[in-house]
Design a protein around this motif. Structure first.
Motif, PDB file in Angstrom:
ATOM      1  N   THR A 194       0.823  -1.215   0.000  1.00 52.88           N
ATOM      2  CA  THR A 194       0.000   0.000   0.000  1.00 52.88           C
ATOM      3  C   THR A 194       0.852   1.258   0.000  1.00 52.88           C
ATOM      4  O   THR A 194       0.370   2.330  -0.367  1.00 52.88           O
ATOM      5  CB  THR A 194      -0.929   0.027   1.220  1.00 52.88           C
ATOM      6  OG1 THR A 194      -0.142   0.156   2.413  1.00 52.88           O
ATOM      7  CG2 THR A 194      -1.773  -1.243   1.292  1.00 52.88           C
ATOM      8  N   GLY A 195       2.102   1.136   0.444  1.00 47.26           N
ATOM      9  CA  GLY A 195       2.960   2.310   0.539  1.00 47.26           C
ATOM     10  C   GLY A 195       2.568   3.250   1.655  1.00 47.26           C
ATOM     11  O   GLY A 195       3.074   4.369   1.748  1.00 47.26           O
TER      12      GLY A 195
ATOM     13  N   LYS B  89     -17.160  -0.416 -11.597  1.00 53.00           N
ATOM     14  CA  LYS B  89     -16.299  -1.052 -12.588  1.00 53.00           C
ATOM     15  C   LYS B  89     -15.587  -2.283 -12.044  1.00 53.00           C
ATOM     16  O   LYS B  89     -14.789  -2.900 -12.740  1.00 53.00           O
ATOM     17  CB  LYS B  89     -15.264  -0.049 -13.096  1.00 53.00           C
ATOM     18  CG  LYS B  89     -15.860   1.098 -13.903  1.00 53.00           C
ATOM     19  CD  LYS B  89     -14.776   2.009 -14.447  1.00 53.00           C
ATOM     20  CE  LYS B  89     -15.358   3.120 -15.310  1.00 53.00           C
ATOM     21  NZ  LYS B  89     -14.295   4.003 -15.857  1.00 53.00           N
ATOM     22  N   GLY B  90     -15.863  -2.621 -10.775  1.00 49.43           N
ATOM     23  CA  GLY B  90     -15.231  -3.777 -10.173  1.00 49.43           C
ATOM     24  C   GLY B  90     -13.885  -3.489  -9.547  1.00 49.43           C
ATOM     25  O   GLY B  90     -13.174  -4.414  -9.134  1.00 49.43           O
ATOM     26  N   ASN B  91     -13.512  -2.203  -9.448  1.00 53.32           N
ATOM     27  CA  ASN B  91     -12.256  -1.827  -8.813  1.00 53.32           C
ATOM     28  C   ASN B  91     -12.411  -1.774  -7.304  1.00 53.32           C
ATOM     29  O   ASN B  91     -13.441  -1.312  -6.785  1.00 53.32           O
ATOM     30  CB  ASN B  91     -11.785  -0.452  -9.301  1.00 53.32           C
ATOM     31  CG  ASN B  91     -11.554  -0.405 -10.793  1.00 53.32           C
ATOM     32  OD1 ASN B  91     -11.064  -1.367 -11.382  1.00 53.32           O
ATOM     33  ND2 ASN B  91     -11.911   0.701 -11.422  1.00 53.32           N
ATOM     34  N   TYR B  92     -11.398  -2.225  -6.596  1.00 60.41           N
ATOM     35  CA  TYR B  92     -11.372  -2.070  -5.144  1.00 60.41           C
ATOM     36  C   TYR B  92     -10.917  -0.661  -4.810  1.00 60.41           C
ATOM     37  O   TYR B  92      -9.977  -0.133  -5.429  1.00 60.41           O
ATOM     38  CB  TYR B  92     -10.390  -3.058  -4.513  1.00 60.41           C
ATOM     39  CG  TYR B  92     -10.813  -4.496  -4.559  1.00 60.41           C
ATOM     40  CD1 TYR B  92     -11.501  -5.076  -3.496  1.00 60.41           C
ATOM     41  CD2 TYR B  92     -10.523  -5.297  -5.662  1.00 60.41           C
ATOM     42  CE1 TYR B  92     -11.880  -6.413  -3.535  1.00 60.41           C
ATOM     43  CE2 TYR B  92     -10.899  -6.628  -5.709  1.00 60.41           C
ATOM     44  CZ  TYR B  92     -11.582  -7.179  -4.646  1.00 60.41           C
ATOM     45  OH  TYR B  92     -11.955  -8.495  -4.684  1.00 60.41           O
ATOM     46  N   ARG B  93     -11.564  -0.067  -3.804  1.00 61.52           N
ATOM     47  CA  ARG B  93     -11.144   1.237  -3.298  1.00 61.52           C
ATOM     48  C   ARG B  93     -11.039   1.140  -1.784  1.00 61.52           C
ATOM     49  O   ARG B  93     -12.014   0.806  -1.105  1.00 61.52           O
ATOM     50  CB  ARG B  93     -12.134   2.331  -3.692  1.00 61.52           C
ATOM     51  CG  ARG B  93     -12.161   2.613  -5.194  1.00 61.52           C
ATOM     52  CD  ARG B  93     -13.233   3.623  -5.561  1.00 61.52           C
ATOM     53  NE  ARG B  93     -13.266   3.866  -6.995  1.00 61.52           N
ATOM     54  CZ  ARG B  93     -12.642   4.870  -7.611  1.00 61.52           C
ATOM     55  NH1 ARG B  93     -11.944   5.750  -6.895  1.00 61.52           N
ATOM     56  NH2 ARG B  93     -12.727   5.015  -8.916  1.00 61.52           N
TER      57      ARG B  93
ATOM     58  N   LEU C   5      -2.467  -2.107  -5.720  1.00 55.06           N
ATOM     59  CA  LEU C   5      -3.171  -0.928  -5.254  1.00 55.06           C
ATOM     60  C   LEU C   5      -2.368   0.318  -5.618  1.00 55.06           C
ATOM     61  O   LEU C   5      -1.142   0.333  -5.487  1.00 55.06           O
ATOM     62  CB  LEU C   5      -3.375  -0.988  -3.739  1.00 55.06           C
ATOM     63  CG  LEU C   5      -4.314  -2.086  -3.230  1.00 55.06           C
ATOM     64  CD1 LEU C   5      -4.204  -2.223  -1.719  1.00 55.06           C
ATOM     65  CD2 LEU C   5      -5.755  -1.790  -3.631  1.00 55.06           C
ATOM     66  N   HIS C   6      -3.073   1.350  -6.076  1.00 54.33           N
ATOM     67  CA  HIS C   6      -2.425   2.583  -6.498  1.00 54.33           C
ATOM     68  C   HIS C   6      -2.996   3.743  -5.684  1.00 54.33           C
ATOM     69  O   HIS C   6      -4.215   3.855  -5.528  1.00 54.33           O
ATOM     70  CB  HIS C   6      -2.667   2.840  -7.988  1.00 54.33           C
ATOM     71  CG  HIS C   6      -2.241   1.701  -8.866  1.00 54.33           C
ATOM     72  ND1 HIS C   6      -1.020   1.639  -9.482  1.00 54.33           N
ATOM     73  CD2 HIS C   6      -2.895   0.558  -9.217  1.00 54.33           C
ATOM     74  CE1 HIS C   6      -0.927   0.525 -10.180  1.00 54.33           C
ATOM     75  NE2 HIS C   6      -2.057  -0.150 -10.036  1.00 54.33           N
ATOM     76  N   LEU C   7      -2.116   4.610  -5.216  1.00 60.11           N
ATOM     77  CA  LEU C   7      -2.542   5.775  -4.451  1.00 60.11           C
ATOM     78  C   LEU C   7      -3.057   6.855  -5.403  1.00 60.11           C
ATOM     79  O   LEU C   7      -2.367   7.239  -6.346  1.00 60.11           O
ATOM     80  CB  LEU C   7      -1.376   6.321  -3.628  1.00 60.11           C
ATOM     81  CG  LEU C   7      -1.665   7.551  -2.756  1.00 60.11           C
ATOM     82  CD1 LEU C   7      -2.688   7.215  -1.673  1.00 60.11           C
ATOM     83  CD2 LEU C   7      -0.374   8.073  -2.139  1.00 60.11           C
TER      84      LEU C   7
ATOM     85  N   LEU D 220      -6.773   4.370  -2.005  1.00 61.53           N
ATOM     86  CA  LEU D 220      -6.038   3.407  -2.822  1.00 61.53           C
ATOM     87  C   LEU D 220      -7.018   2.722  -3.761  1.00 61.53           C
ATOM     88  O   LEU D 220      -8.125   2.352  -3.349  1.00 61.53           O
ATOM     89  CB  LEU D 220      -5.356   2.370  -1.942  1.00 61.53           C
ATOM     90  CG  LEU D 220      -4.244   2.876  -1.022  1.00 61.53           C
ATOM     91  CD1 LEU D 220      -3.968   1.860   0.078  1.00 61.53           C
ATOM     92  CD2 LEU D 220      -2.968   3.151  -1.806  1.00 61.53           C
ATOM     93  N   VAL D 221      -6.613   2.532  -5.020  1.00 63.66           N
ATOM     94  CA  VAL D 221      -7.504   1.946  -6.008  1.00 63.66           C
ATOM     95  C   VAL D 221      -6.785   0.814  -6.734  1.00 63.66           C
ATOM     96  O   VAL D 221      -5.610   0.933  -7.086  1.00 63.66           O
ATOM     97  CB  VAL D 221      -7.970   2.998  -7.043  1.00 63.66           C
ATOM     98  CG1 VAL D 221      -9.011   2.391  -7.985  1.00 63.66           C
ATOM     99  CG2 VAL D 221      -8.545   4.214  -6.340  1.00 63.66           C
ATOM    100  N   SER D 222      -7.491  -0.281  -6.928  1.00 57.59           N
ATOM    101  CA  SER D 222      -6.990  -1.376  -7.756  1.00 57.59           C
ATOM    102  C   SER D 222      -7.776  -1.397  -9.053  1.00 57.59           C
ATOM    103  O   SER D 222      -8.876  -0.848  -9.136  1.00 57.59           O
ATOM    104  CB  SER D 222      -7.165  -2.718  -7.057  1.00 57.59           C
ATOM    105  OG  SER D 222      -8.531  -3.119  -7.112  1.00 57.59           O
ATOM    106  N   GLN D 223      -7.230  -2.042 -10.061  1.00 56.35           N
ATOM    107  CA  GLN D 223      -7.949  -2.183 -11.319  1.00 56.35           C
ATOM    108  C   GLN D 223      -8.384  -3.629 -11.480  1.00 56.35           C
ATOM    109  O   GLN D 223      -7.561  -4.526 -11.588  1.00 56.35           O
ATOM    110  CB  GLN D 223      -7.069  -1.778 -12.501  1.00 56.35           C
ATOM    111  CG  GLN D 223      -7.827  -1.735 -13.824  1.00 56.35           C
ATOM    112  CD  GLN D 223      -6.969  -1.174 -14.947  1.00 56.35           C
ATOM    113  OE1 GLN D 223      -5.759  -1.332 -14.930  1.00 56.35           O
ATOM    114  NE2 GLN D 223      -7.595  -0.508 -15.893  1.00 56.35           N
TER     115      GLN D 223
END
Length: 366
Positions: free
Chosen positions: A285-286, A299-303, A321-323, A312-315
């Motif tokens: 996660t950083g 869209k099925g992304n985790y937040r 996970l991206h900040l 943090l968002v995943s695709q």
């Protein structure tokens, strides 16, 4: 030597103090009996739980505040709530039927999409409920040493009074659901909350760790707790079985889809499993701030959201996970996505709406 005038003043002061004390005592109303106060500032007060009921967004928080919005969080109305206890979580399995829980063991129910609420249970009843349930089991199985221990636990709760915080609620449909809370407190209903069955004997939680969150991934039901506790419902044993995890800190939430589950909690820790919890991957996660809320967007992304307001968002899957930077981050305790796609979050500074980032795709590609 004291003068008669001084003694008279002293006597009058004592009398006045006693009379004021009696007045204050007479004016006291338990939060379980005091309806939530309607206030224009309620939407800016600390809020801790959020969900959707159809197209409506609903949030709960301190002093029994429950608010709902039909325009993605632009405007809010306050619901009629019969208690002023702090509320922690809310869940709607259908567009109209929903439940909220909170401190003092309170369980509230709404049948009109969150406009009005009624009290189904509170902490003054829970201890006696446990005693009755486990005394019956002890009578049926006199040789089982577990039942007297749980009877004693119920008696202890009854003696303590109402102070039994419930931390989360989840319903499969308008009949079957669970509430969970501190010290392994867990109750199940199969009639929409008209009656509740204690489930303390159905959890592999011998140290009675707090049960912080309960959620379904579509193919499994999980409970996340403190000190690395993760439980998963097992149909064969009819119990919540312990699932070993590589992290021993507290988990505050669980999210997932069929075939995938994420648990998250203290100090930015998040774990992912794609085999029902047999193996786990620690996600980078950083961050070193606690992850306190999460959702799966349209869209099925985790937040995932933090107590510092980061997102943090995943695709697609939760593998990375991206900040995503926020212009004015504030603590987040609950989150949902409105029908028009807006992200609505709740926290210590109330509720607010976040735009879904037009540059998100570019962020996720990097």
């Amino acid at each position: 030597m004291c003068s008669n005038k001084f003694l008279l003043r002293l006597a009058l002061g004592v009398s006045l103090g006693l009379s004021q004390g009696i007045t204050y005592a007479a004016d006291y109303v338990d939060v379980l009996d005091q309806p939530a106060r309607v206030s224009a500032l309620a939407i800016n007060s600390p809020l801790s739980g959020m969900t959707r009921a159809g197209e409506r967004v609903i949030t709960v928080g301190q002093r029994g505040h429950i608010l709902y919005s039909d325009d993605a969080g632009k405007h809010w109305q306050q619901a009629a709530v019969p208690v002023s206890a702090d509320l922690t979580a809310v869940n709607f399995p259908t567009t109209t039927q929903g439940w909220a829980v909170g401190n003092d063991g309170v369980v509230l129910h709404s049948s009109d999409a969150g406009v009005t609420w009624s009290k189904q249970l509170d902490g003054r009843q829970i201890g006696a409920l446990l005693v009755k349930h486990y005394e019956a089991l002890a009578s049926a199985e006199p040789g089982n040493e577990q039942w007297p221990l749980l009877v004693a636990e119920g008696q202890r709760l009854a003696e303590q009074g109402a102070d039994k915080p419930l931390l989360d609620v989840w319903f499969a449909d308008e009949k079957t659901g669970y509430v969970v809370g501190v010290f392994n407190l867990i109750l199940r209903t199969e009639d929409g909350g008209q009656s509740w069955t204690p489930f303390q004997d159905r959890t592999e939680n011998p140290q009675a760790f707090h049960l912080n969150a309960i959620a379904s991934t579509g193919d499994a039901l999980y409970i996340a707790g403190e000190q690395g506790l993760l439980l998963k419902w097992d149909d064969n044993s009819q119990r919540f079985a312990a699932v070993p995890t590589p992290y021993q800190g507290s988990f505050f939430g669980v999210l997932g889809k069929p075939g995938e589950v994420l648990v998250y909690g203290l100090r930015g820790n998040a774990l992912r499993s794609t085999d029902g919890g047999q193996n786990w991957t620690a996600l980078n996660t950083g961050l070193h701030v606690s992850l306190t809320a999460g959702l799966i967007d349209a869209k099925g992304n985790y937040r995932l959201f933090t107590q510092g307001g980061q997102m943090l968002v995943s695709q697609g899957t939760g593998e990375q996970l991206h900040l995503v930077q926020q212009p004015a981050p504030t603590p987040v305790a609950g989150a949902t996505q409105s029908a028009d796609g807006a992200l609505v979050v709740a926290g210590s500074r109330g509720a607010r709406t976040l735009s879904v980032e037009p540059a998100l795709d570019a962020v996720l590609k990097n």
